[in-house]
Write an enzyme that holds these catalytic residues in place. Structure first.
Site, PDB file in Angstrom:
ATOM      1  CD  GLU A 227      10.606  -1.542   3.480  1.00 55.80           C
ATOM      2  OE1 GLU A 227       9.466  -1.172   3.456  1.00 55.80           O
ATOM      3  OE2 GLU A 227      10.939  -2.779   4.002  1.00 55.80           O
TER       4      GLU A 227
ATOM      5  CG  HIS B  34      -4.575 -13.904   2.258  1.00 51.67           C
ATOM      6  ND1 HIS B  34      -5.599 -14.265   1.505  1.00 51.67           N
ATOM      7  CD2 HIS B  34      -3.405 -13.761   1.634  1.00 51.67           C
ATOM      8  CE1 HIS B  34      -4.835 -14.472   0.260  1.00 51.67           C
ATOM      9  NE2 HIS B  34      -3.381 -14.481   0.563  1.00 51.67           N
TER      10      HIS B  34
ATOM     11  CG  ASN C 111      -5.699 -14.436  -3.227  1.00 52.04           C
ATOM     12  OD1 ASN C 111      -6.682 -14.997  -3.925  1.00 52.04           O
ATOM     13  ND2 ASN C 111      -4.525 -15.010  -3.114  1.00 52.04           N
TER      14      ASN C 111
ATOM     15  N   GLY D  52       1.624 -13.910  -5.945  1.00 53.53           N
ATOM     16  CA  GLY D  52       1.176 -12.992  -6.931  1.00 53.53           C
ATOM     17  C   GLY D  52      -0.130 -13.078  -7.495  1.00 53.53           C
ATOM     18  CG  PHE D  53      -4.371 -15.101  -7.492  1.00 56.75           C
ATOM     19  CD1 PHE D  53      -4.422 -15.991  -8.729  1.00 56.75           C
ATOM     20  CD2 PHE D  53      -5.681 -15.053  -6.819  1.00 56.75           C
ATOM     21  CE1 PHE D  53      -5.695 -16.440  -9.171  1.00 56.75           C
ATOM     22  CE2 PHE D  53      -6.819 -15.046  -7.478  1.00 56.75           C
ATOM     23  CZ  PHE D  53      -6.614 -15.683  -8.822  1.00 56.75           C
TER      24      PHE D  53
ATOM     25  CB  VAL E 168      11.922  -6.812   0.457  1.00 55.60           C
ATOM     26  CG1 VAL E 168      10.614  -7.293   0.002  1.00 55.60           C
ATOM     27  CG2 VAL E 168      13.115  -6.481  -0.841  1.00 55.60           C
TER      28      VAL E 168
ATOM     29  CB  ALA F 160      -0.874  -0.013   1.181  1.00 55.83           C
TER      30      ALA F 160
ATOM     31  CB  VAL G 248      10.099   3.982  11.453  1.00 55.87           C
ATOM     32  CG1 VAL G 248       9.361   4.948  12.224  1.00 55.87           C
ATOM     33  CG2 VAL G 248      10.257   4.506  10.245  1.00 55.87           C
TER      34      VAL G 248
HETATM   35  C1  LIG Z   1       3.918 -16.073   1.216  1.00 52.23           C
HETATM   36  C2  LIG Z   1       2.829 -15.003   0.988  1.00 52.23           C
HETATM   37  C3  LIG Z   1       2.102 -15.390  -0.137  1.00 52.23           C
HETATM   38  C4  LIG Z   1       1.088 -14.487  -0.476  1.00 52.23           C
HETATM   39  N1  LIG Z   1       0.351 -14.527  -1.544  1.00 52.23           N
HETATM   40  C5  LIG Z   1      -0.537 -13.543  -2.023  1.00 52.23           C
HETATM   41  C6  LIG Z   1      -1.175 -13.607  -3.051  1.00 52.23           C
HETATM   42  O1  LIG Z   1      -0.896 -14.575  -4.142  1.00 52.23           O
HETATM   43  N2  LIG Z   1      -2.031 -12.645  -3.710  1.00 52.23           N
HETATM   44  C7  LIG Z   1      -2.296 -11.708  -2.962  1.00 52.23           C
HETATM   45  O2  LIG Z   1      -3.264 -10.794  -3.196  1.00 52.23           O
HETATM   46  N3  LIG Z   1      -1.730 -11.572  -1.359  1.00 52.23           N
HETATM   47  C8  LIG Z   1      -0.988 -12.674  -1.053  1.00 52.23           C
HETATM   48  N4  LIG Z   1      -0.380 -12.482   0.208  1.00 52.23           N
HETATM   49  C9  LIG Z   1      -0.761 -11.347   0.854  1.00 52.23           C
HETATM   50  C10 LIG Z   1       0.046 -10.064   0.414  1.00 52.23           C
HETATM   51  O3  LIG Z   1       1.029  -9.943  -0.208  1.00 52.23           O
HETATM   52  C11 LIG Z   1      -0.323  -9.098   1.975  1.00 52.23           C
HETATM   53  O4  LIG Z   1      -1.487  -9.026   2.467  1.00 52.23           O
HETATM   54  C12 LIG Z   1       0.170  -7.745   1.491  1.00 52.23           C
HETATM   55  O5  LIG Z   1       1.399  -7.727   0.696  1.00 52.23           O
HETATM   56  C13 LIG Z   1       0.160  -6.769   2.527  1.00 52.23           C
HETATM   57  O6  LIG Z   1       0.404  -5.382   2.362  1.00 52.23           O
HETATM   58  P1  LIG Z   1       0.496  -4.320   3.580  1.00 52.23           P
HETATM   59  O7  LIG Z   1       0.913  -3.025   2.301  1.00 52.23           O
HETATM   60  O8  LIG Z   1      -0.455  -4.222   4.161  1.00 52.23           O
HETATM   61  O9  LIG Z   1       2.182  -4.713   4.004  1.00 52.23           O
HETATM   62  P2  LIG Z   1       3.393  -4.967   3.447  1.00 52.23           P
HETATM   63  O10 LIG Z   1       3.499  -4.946   2.100  1.00 52.23           O
HETATM   64  O11 LIG Z   1       3.785  -5.853   4.208  1.00 52.23           O
HETATM   65  O12 LIG Z   1       4.294  -3.644   3.602  1.00 52.23           O
HETATM   66  C14 LIG Z   1       4.625  -3.052   5.063  1.00 52.23           C
HETATM   67  C15 LIG Z   1       6.097  -2.654   4.691  1.00 52.23           C
HETATM   68  O13 LIG Z   1       6.693  -1.953   5.598  1.00 52.23           O
HETATM   69  C16 LIG Z   1       7.718  -2.371   6.094  1.00 52.23           C
HETATM   70  N5  LIG Z   1       7.899  -1.939   7.638  1.00 52.23           N
HETATM   71  C17 LIG Z   1       7.499  -2.647   8.622  1.00 52.23           C
HETATM   72  N6  LIG Z   1       7.921  -2.135   9.846  1.00 52.23           N
HETATM   73  C18 LIG Z   1       8.652  -1.161   9.586  1.00 52.23           C
HETATM   74  C19 LIG Z   1       9.548  -0.237  10.544  1.00 52.23           C
HETATM   75  N7  LIG Z   1       9.583   0.032  11.807  1.00 52.23           N
HETATM   76  N8  LIG Z   1      10.445   0.865   9.618  1.00 52.23           N
HETATM   77  C20 LIG Z   1      10.216   0.828   8.258  1.00 52.23           C
HETATM   78  N9  LIG Z   1       9.716  -0.137   7.506  1.00 52.23           N
HETATM   79  C21 LIG Z   1       8.906  -0.968   8.263  1.00 52.23           C
HETATM   80  C22 LIG Z   1       8.009  -3.768   5.690  1.00 52.23           C
HETATM   81  O14 LIG Z   1       9.354  -4.122   5.686  1.00 52.23           O
HETATM   82  C23 LIG Z   1       7.058  -3.596   4.503  1.00 52.23           C
HETATM   83  O15 LIG Z   1       7.972  -3.462   3.342  1.00 52.23           O
HETATM   84  C24 LIG Z   1       0.722 -13.178   0.249  1.00 52.23           C
HETATM   85  C25 LIG Z   1       1.658 -12.949   1.709  1.00 52.23           C
HETATM   86  C26 LIG Z   1       2.688 -13.832   1.798  1.00 52.23           C
HETATM   87  C27 LIG Z   1       3.689 -13.573   2.964  1.00 52.23           C
END
Ligand SMILES: Cc1cc2nc3c(=O)[nH]c(=O)nc-3n(C[C@H](O)[C@H](O)[C@H](O)COP(=O)(O)OP(=O)(O)OC[C@H]3O[C@@H](n4cnc5c(N)ncnc54)[C@H](O)[C@@H]3O)c2cc1C
Ligand SMILES: *[C@@H]1O[C@H](CO)[C@@H](O)[C@H](O)[C@H]1NC(C)=O
Ligand SMILES: *[C@@H]1O[C@H](CO)[C@@H](O)[C@H](O)[C@H]1NC(C)=O
Ligand SMILES: *[C@@H]1O[C@H](CO)[C@@H](O)[C@H](O)[C@H]1NC(C)=O
Length: 542
Positions: free
Chosen positions: A79, A483, A521, A136-137, A126, A61, A242
């Site tokens: 990050e 998820h 997903n 990736g779905f 990362v 996001a 952070v």
């Molecule tokens: C193995 C796996 C397979 C999945 N497969 C799918 C799929 O096929 N399709 C799908 O739709 N979803 C899938 N998901 C779920 C989906 O990827 C996650 O729900 C989504 O990426 C979460 O997004 P987010 O923006 O909430 O958090 P994130 O994308 O996790 O972003 C949070 C970011 O904040 C950073 N961060 C955290 N704490 C700090 C800090 N203190 N200081 C600085 N940076 C920080 C983290 O490093 C990270 O980069 C999968 C997840 C996993 C783990």
């Protein structure tokens, strides 16, 4: 018709009996990395700076949000992880299987954690976040998600935001993978209808979804949404962890972060600027707690100064339990992540993976027991989840207070009986799929000529009409779909504009705000959300 399907299946199975070695050789990564021109090592950043918006977490996001706001404002993204290009295995579909089980060295893109329920799980660490380590779905959110999110959505803007994401990172998969094609036939034979062909929308029936892997297997994660940023307005710092958000009274004013050498930096916001926390469902509640926003008793017990007593931070932690079964195949097969999904009534979903990997079986990252790895089998998993999880858990800080340590999380899987009922329905449907002509083909023949499925782990319950034995099966085989969500819910911690209730200049925009994970997903809707909130902020300020 039936015979025709079967012939196609046999043909495609034959074609795919190549040595796995050859097939899983890594594709040459082919990402658009123009965003790298504004990515900096945190060690190279000044110790004091000011921006309009500071975004914590360059994840799924966070990246689209930063890009959108950069059209008018100065942006700093912080990050904790590195540049994904340092880890070629996350950049393509085949590499991911191995990378998954490679271990957590405290720095690489896969952060392991084990919930108090004993279920192994993974967080992205990362640039690009979860979108760089996931399967990736890509599929849009379901209607009830939008109806119940507690947000007064502008659905036209939602549509535009999805499209903006999709034009850059989403591909239509070619269903040239034998296993995914077979699975699709099985769903249709098993009554998961209608056949919706390829569609990004959430539709009951069987469909091929989108993918952030292109047809050469290259990943196009949230980082590539940064390519659309205004490069003169944005700075992305990597290995920038952070530590806490800084306040003046009840207004957020800046953040304190450490670089890879452990040096502390401060970044503050201009007047009318904001801090936006996009650190994910584990990272965002953790950071609010570390910054003094949370239940007073918890903060006080750790001697943390209380900025705002907020009982709901870290509450309503939810993970969609993964149910299903894994079968050892009597032949080798091209590995595949899910490209197809069966969407049943009541928002129960079934997908399938195939491959040689540990990624498929219940432990999320432990190695398979040696007796099964030694025969290097190809496995096929039928996996399912449901959207409306009633079992809720919590997140607490570990007393070490080190932001790099995962907090303590419990999801309380199946503590609510409705969840078990939905699992029972899903497992029964998996049973139906195993009875189809297509899936019969993966039975193994023993010396007496008897054919049976060779289950890995607990065999699927024999009498699927016995509720209590299926419930037992659900509990014993529970694992994660990755998820997990919650911790900073809309209506509890943030308002309908994702602003932290009771604090000025602070928002949370990521999966921690969800009470229900959107669609089959969540990634599609998380990317959409970043873009959407960014557009809303631009509209409000211009
Ligand atoms: C193995 C796996 C397979 C999945 N497969 C799918 C799929 O096929 N399709 C799908 O739709 N979803 C899938 N998901 C779920 C989906 O990827 C996650 O729900 C989504 O990426 C979460 O997004 P987010 O923006 O909430 O958090 P994130 O994308 O996790 O972003 C949070 C970011 O904040 C950073 N961060 C955290 N704490 C700090 C800090 N203190 N200081 C600085 N940076 C920080 C983290 O490093 C990270 O980069 C999968 C997840 C996993 C783990
Ligand atoms: C950032 O710089 C430090 C110090 O030079 C170095 O140790 C670290 O590996 C660098 N990180 C990246 C991601 O390049
Ligand atoms: C808290 O962190 C410490 C230090 O890493 C670790 O030993 C301990 O197991 C953690 N506690 C919990 C409950 O996870
Ligand atoms: C159903 O399963 C339960 C638990 O496994 C078992 O005790 C019971 O005898 C089964 N009932 C029938 C009718 O088979």
């Amino acid at each position: 018709m039936e015979r025709c399907k079967v012939t196609i299946l046999i043909l495609s199975l034959t074609i795919s009996i190549f040595p796995l070695q050859l097939l899983s050789s890594e594709a040459i990564p082919n990402q658009d990395v123009s965003y790298m021109k504004f990515v900096h090592n945190a060690t190279d950043l000044p110790t004091k700076e000011e921006y309009d918006y500071i975004i914590i977490g360059g994840g799924t996001a966070g990246c689209p949000l930063a890009t959108t706001l950069s059209s008018k404002f100065s942006i700093l993204v912080l990050e904790r992880g590195s540049d994904p290009n340092k880890y070629p295995s996350v950049l393509n579909a085949q590499g991911i299987n191995n990378a998954f089980a490679a271990g957590d060295d405290g720095k690489n893109p896969f952060q392991y954690f084990v919930s108090e329920d004993g279920v192994e799980n993974i967080r992205g660490r990362v640039l690009g976040g979860g979108s760089m380590v996931n399967a990736g779905f890509y599929s849009r959110g379901h209607r009830e998600f939008f109806e119940n999110a507690g947000v007064d959505w502008d659905m036209e803007l939602v549509e535009k935001a999805y499209e903006w994401v999709e034009e850059t990172v989403v591909s239509q998969p070619i269903l040239n993978n034998a296993w995914q094609a077979a699975f699709r036939s099985a769903l249709l034979e098993g009554g998961v209808v209608p056949d919706n062909g390829f569609d990004l929308r959430h539709l009951v029936g069987t469909k091929i979804g989108g993918s952030i892997f292109d047809n050469k297997g290259n990943r196009h994660g949230a980082v590539e949404l940064l390519n659309k940023a205004n490069p003169t307005n944005i700075k992305v710092a990597i290995q920038a962890t952070v530590q806490k958000i800084l306040f003046s009274g009840l207004s957020a004013t800046g953040v304190s972060y450490s670089d890879s050498k452990g040096k502390l930096h401060t970044a503050s916001i201009h007047k009318n600027g904001e801090i936006i926390v996009s650190a994910g469902a584990i990272g965002s509640p953790q950071l609010l707690l570390l910054s003094g926003i949370g239940p007073k008793s918890h903060l006080s017990s750790l001697k943390l100064p209380v900025v705002l007593h907020q009982p709901h931070v870290g509450q309503f932690m939810t993970d969609n339990p993964r149910f299903g079964t894994t079968i050892v195949l009597p032949f080798q097969l091209l590995p595949s992540a899910g490209k197809v999904v069966g969407i049943l009534q009541e928002n129960i979903y079934i997908q399938s993976f195939a491959g040689p990997s540990t990624f498929l079986v219940p432990p999320a990252f432990s190695l398979l027991p040696p007796q099964s790895t030694s025969i290097n089998p190809t496995l096929a998993s039928f996996v399912g989840k449901f959207s409306d999880v009633n079992s809720k858990g919590w997140l607490h800080l570990n007393s070490s207070l080190d932001v790099k340590k995962s907090p303590i999380v419990r999801f309380n899987y199946y503590s609510h009986h409705d969840d078990l009922d939905r699992c029972v329905r899903g497992v029964r449907k998996v049973g139906d799929l195993l009875k189809t002509q297509t899936i019969e083909k993966i039975k193994t023949q023993d010396l007496e000529g008897e054919k049976a499925f060779m289950f890995l782990g607990l065999p699927l319950t024999e009498n699927l009409w016995n509720d209590s034995s299926v419930k037992e099966y659900c509990k014993k085989t529970v694992t994660t779909y990755w998820h997990y969500h919650g911790g900073c819910l809309v209506g509890k911690v943030v308002d309908g504009n994702y602003k932290v209730i009771g604090i000025e200049n602070l928002r949370v925009v990521d999966g921690s705000t969800f009470s229900v994970s959107p669609g089959t997903n969540p990634m599609a809707t998380l990317m959409m959300l970043g873009r959407y909130v960014g557009l809303k902020v631009l509209k409000q300020r211009w």
